[in-house]
Write a protein that holds these residues in place. Structure first.
Motif, short mmCIF file in Angstrom:
data_model
loop_
_atom_site.label_atom_id
_atom_site.label_comp_id
_atom_site.label_asym_id
_atom_site.label_seq_id
_atom_site.Cartn_x
_atom_site.Cartn_y
_atom_site.Cartn_z
N GLY A 1 30.58 -14.97 -31.67
CA GLY A 1 31.50 -15.99 -32.19
C GLY A 1 32.95 -15.58 -32.25
N HIS A 2 33.25 -14.31 -31.98
CA HIS A 2 34.64 -13.85 -32.06
C HIS A 2 35.27 -13.79 -30.68
CE1 HIS A 2 35.31 -12.52 -36.32
NE2 HIS A 2 34.02 -12.84 -36.33
N THR A 3 36.57 -13.92 -30.65
CA THR A 3 37.30 -13.86 -29.40
C THR A 3 36.96 -12.57 -28.66
OG1 THR A 3 39.13 -15.12 -30.37
CG2 THR A 3 39.59 -13.87 -28.36
N TRP A 4 36.53 -12.71 -27.40
CA TRP A 4 36.10 -11.54 -26.64
C TRP A 4 37.32 -10.72 -26.23
CZ3 TRP A 4 31.28 -9.74 -26.08
CH2 TRP A 4 31.08 -8.69 -25.18
N ASP A 5 37.24 -9.43 -26.53
CA ASP A 5 38.33 -8.53 -26.13
C ASP A 5 37.74 -7.14 -25.91
OD1 ASP A 5 37.85 -7.56 -28.69
OD2 ASP A 5 39.65 -8.47 -29.55
N ASP A 6 38.59 -6.18 -25.60
CA ASP A 6 38.12 -4.82 -25.32
C ASP A 6 37.43 -4.21 -26.54
OD1 ASP A 6 39.17 -5.05 -22.80
OD2 ASP A 6 41.01 -3.93 -23.23
N HIS A 7 37.89 -4.56 -27.73
CA HIS A 7 37.30 -4.03 -28.97
C HIS A 7 35.86 -4.50 -29.11
CE1 HIS A 7 37.01 -2.63 -33.07
NE2 HIS A 7 36.83 -3.86 -33.53
N ILE A 8 35.62 -5.79 -28.89
CA ILE A 8 34.26 -6.33 -28.99
C ILE A 8 33.37 -5.72 -27.91
CG2 ILE A 8 32.85 -8.41 -28.86
CD1 ILE A 8 34.47 -8.42 -31.35
N GLU A 9 33.86 -5.71 -26.67
CA GLU A 9 33.04 -5.16 -25.58
C GLU A 9 32.70 -3.70 -25.81
OE1 GLU A 9 32.78 -4.93 -20.72
OE2 GLU A 9 34.39 -6.07 -21.68
N ALA A 10 33.67 -2.93 -26.26
CA ALA A 10 33.40 -1.52 -26.54
C ALA A 10 32.35 -1.37 -27.64
CB ALA A 10 34.70 -0.81 -26.93
N GLY A 11 32.40 -2.26 -28.64
CA GLY A 11 31.41 -2.21 -29.72
C GLY A 11 30.01 -2.50 -29.23
N VAL A 12 29.87 -3.50 -28.36
CA VAL A 12 28.54 -3.83 -27.81
C VAL A 12 28.02 -2.66 -26.98
CG1 VAL A 12 27.27 -5.37 -26.26
CG2 VAL A 12 29.00 -6.31 -27.81
N ARG A 13 28.87 -2.09 -26.15
CA ARG A 13 28.44 -0.98 -25.30
C ARG A 13 28.09 0.26 -26.13
NH1 ARG A 13 29.62 -1.29 -19.67
NH2 ARG A 13 30.49 -3.32 -19.08
N ARG A 14 28.86 0.50 -27.18
CA ARG A 14 28.55 1.64 -28.06
C ARG A 14 27.21 1.42 -28.75
NH1 ARG A 14 32.56 1.45 -32.03
NH2 ARG A 14 34.00 1.73 -30.29
N LEU A 15 26.97 0.18 -29.18
CA LEU A 15 25.69 -0.13 -29.81
C LEU A 15 24.54 0.09 -28.82
CD1 LEU A 15 24.34 -1.28 -32.39
CD2 LEU A 15 24.59 -3.56 -31.39
N GLY A 16 24.74 -0.29 -27.57
CA GLY A 16 23.73 -0.08 -26.56
C GLY A 16 23.43 1.40 -26.36
N ARG A 17 24.46 2.24 -26.37
CA ARG A 17 24.25 3.68 -26.21
C ARG A 17 23.49 4.26 -27.41
NH1 ARG A 17 29.60 3.23 -24.11
NH2 ARG A 17 30.52 3.90 -26.09
N LEU A 18 23.78 3.74 -28.61
CA LEU A 18 23.04 4.19 -29.80
C LEU A 18 21.57 3.79 -29.70
CD1 LEU A 18 25.61 3.25 -32.62
CD2 LEU A 18 25.07 5.56 -31.76
N ALA A 19 21.31 2.58 -29.18
CA ALA A 19 19.92 2.14 -29.00
C ALA A 19 19.20 3.03 -27.99
CB ALA A 19 19.89 0.68 -28.55
N CYS A 20 19.86 3.38 -26.90
CA CYS A 20 19.27 4.26 -25.89
C CYS A 20 18.95 5.62 -26.50
CB CYS A 20 20.21 4.43 -24.71
SG CYS A 20 20.39 2.98 -23.66
N ALA A 21 19.89 6.13 -27.30
CA ALA A 21 19.68 7.44 -27.91
C ALA A 21 18.49 7.43 -28.86
CB ALA A 21 20.95 7.86 -28.67
N GLN A 22 18.31 6.33 -29.61
CA GLN A 22 17.16 6.26 -30.51
C GLN A 22 15.84 6.29 -29.74
OE1 GLN A 22 14.86 3.03 -33.17
NE2 GLN A 22 17.04 3.07 -33.63
N LEU A 23 15.78 5.55 -28.65
CA LEU A 23 14.55 5.51 -27.86
C LEU A 23 14.24 6.86 -27.20
CD1 LEU A 23 14.51 2.05 -26.03
CD2 LEU A 23 13.05 2.82 -27.89
#
Length: 478
Positions: free
Chosen positions: A454-476
């Motif tokens: 729901g928030h304006t898409w920008d580099d900050h949001i994209e970086a957050g999603v990608r960082r979250l994805g890396r954290l998910a990969c690390a947990q698995l």
């Protein structure tokens, strides 16, 4: 009553979706012409076109003038859709308030990457224009409006809501409408009018955690219904449950449910209405996301498809499409008008006057329609970008929803994944999202999570999603 068999256009649509999911039709590929598919499957051209139009409304296909229909590049990526939910067939006592309070506290922290709160970015909404209207009303007539609103709400706003109801296929009178403090109050009033503590309420599974919190506070139990990412609530499964479980009411989304984002077909909605009519079970309809559709037409709410055989309480608000901070919602209680009015008077007496008048003025012209067209485009693009970021960074086993409206994504990871542990770790990295177990009364979906676009898409949001994805990969990989 058994659910009606799918219409032929729905069967064709399901066939095309299956071909896309299996890779027989890939993104950007032209699908067979309407004439060719009608001849191949012995359907009328009108039936084949109806199937294609429905898939276009869902964002599965896109039409190109003088060229035909193509598989959408935006809606279908490399990740599969999450599984159909299969919840327990017994009612559950709801105990979720602590988890919800913690989540909302973090979701309101603007220093975190905002993937957890189901509220559009103020930059996407008409806040400045609305605020100017409110300020003008306060400046010119502040003393006159510094009073209690009539119990039903301001007549000007109810007239505008009634006028807009014609566009969704269910004509309402201003006297049919009662203004509330957002859709949450509307749902609370509706539940209080149809159920008593200890009663069971049927809900989608997964469902919005705010609804579960309301059920808990009212002392109601939740019966979670099997729900598909494309078709929604399994009507046949609901029919089997109603033969075994006493249910006081059913609470369902009209379309683009939170968190799954599905929309039921009109035939499935009619089947569900017929089933509830047979068992004399009232339907509480939540249509808060209906205006944020990406297809040609807004999905028809249940109330527009009913032939007067059901007791339907219709609830909605402007919180997801226009002004979350104004807290303006409404309820059309139908046969329960007196009970709802009594509870409104007891709980809040009335709603604030100035926000009602400002929104009424905004609705009078064409400004709201122009605004909706803009935010639909932005939110659809947000979802597309978020899916791409997820597919580039999350584990390969991840499954992700493809909503045709709203701004939520539902992610499913392998069974042993712990989204609550990911939530705690993500907070340390400045990211907030909604872990899956808050969307179930029985605390299911621990391997799932919801992300808000729901928030304006920008580099900050994209970086957050990608960082979250890396954290998910690390947990698995631990």
């Amino acid at each position: 009553m058994e659910a009606h068999a799918p219409y032929r256009y729905e069967q064709l649509a399901d066939l095309i979706i299956g071909m896309i999911d299996k890779g027989a039709l890939s993104p950007g590929m032209r699908v067979p012409s309407v004439r060719a598919v009608s001849e191949q499957h012995q359907l009328s051209i009108a039936t084949a076109l109806q199937a294609y139009r429905m898939l276009e409304d869902r964002g599965v296909l896109v039409s190109r003038p003088q060229s035909g229909f193509y598989v959408s590049n935006a809606r279908h990526g490399t990740f599969a859709l999450p599984s159909t939910s299969r919840p327990r067939t017994k009612a559950s006592t709801v105990s979720i308030s602590g988890a919800v309070a913690a989540l909302l506290e973090h979701a309101s922290n603007m220093s975190l990457v905002p993937l957890g709160c189901a509220v559009p970015d103020v930059g996407l909404l008409q806040s400045k224009r609305l605020d100017l209207m409110l300020a003008r009303v306060a400046r010119q007539h502040g003393a006159r409006h510094n009073v209690y609103s009539p119990p039903r709400g301001e007549a000007a706003l109810r007239r505008e809501i009634a006028r807009r109801s014609i566009r969704t296929g269910h004509a309402l009178s201003p006297d049919d409408i009662l203004i509330t403090s957002g859709c949450t109050e509307a749902l609370t009033l509706a539940l209080g009018a149809v159920a008593r503590p200890g009663d069971t309420i049927a809900v989608e599974s997964p469902t919005y955690f705010g609804l579960l919190h309301t059920l808990e506070v009212l002392g109601l139990k939740a019966l979670e219904l099997a729900t598909d990412l494309v078709r929604g609530v399994d009507v046949a499964a609901l029919a089997r449950l109603l033969d075994k479980e006493p249910i006081a009411a059913c609470v369902l989304s009209s379309g683009f449910s939170n968190p799954l984002g599905y929309v039921m077909t009109e035939s499935d909605k009619r089947s569900l209405l017929a089933l509830l009519s047979k068992h004399a079970i009232p339907l509480i309809e939540d249509d808060v996301y209906g205006d944020i559709h990406f297809g040609r037409e807004r999905p028809k709410p249940f109330i527009a498809l009913d032939r007067g055989e059901n007791k339907i309480i219709y609830c909605s608000s402007f919180s997801k499409s226009l002004a979350p901070g104004y807290r303006i919602g409404w309820i059309a209680p139908g046969a329960y008008a007196q009970r709802v009015m009594e509870r409104k008077l007891a709980f809040s007496l009335s709603s604030p006057v100035l926000p009602q008048l400002a929104i009424a003025e905004f609705l009078e012209g064409n400004a709201y329609e122009v605004h909706l067209r803009r935010i639909r485009r932005v939110l659809e693009e947000n979802l597309t970008r978020m899916v791409r970021a997820i597919e580039a960074s999350f584990p390969a086993e991840t499954k992700v929803s493809r909503p045709a409206g709203g701004f939520m994504l539902w992610l499913e990871l392998p069974k042993h994944f712990d989204s609550r542990a990911l939530f705690d770790e993500a907070l340390e990295h400045g990211i907030c999202f909604a872990p899956g177990n808050v969307f179930s009364a029985s605390r299911r979906y621990g391997n799932c999570l919801r992300l808000s676009a729901g928030h304006t898409w920008d580099d900050h949001i994209e970086a957050g999603v990608r960082r979250l994805g890396r954290l998910a990969c690390a947990q698995l990989n631990r």
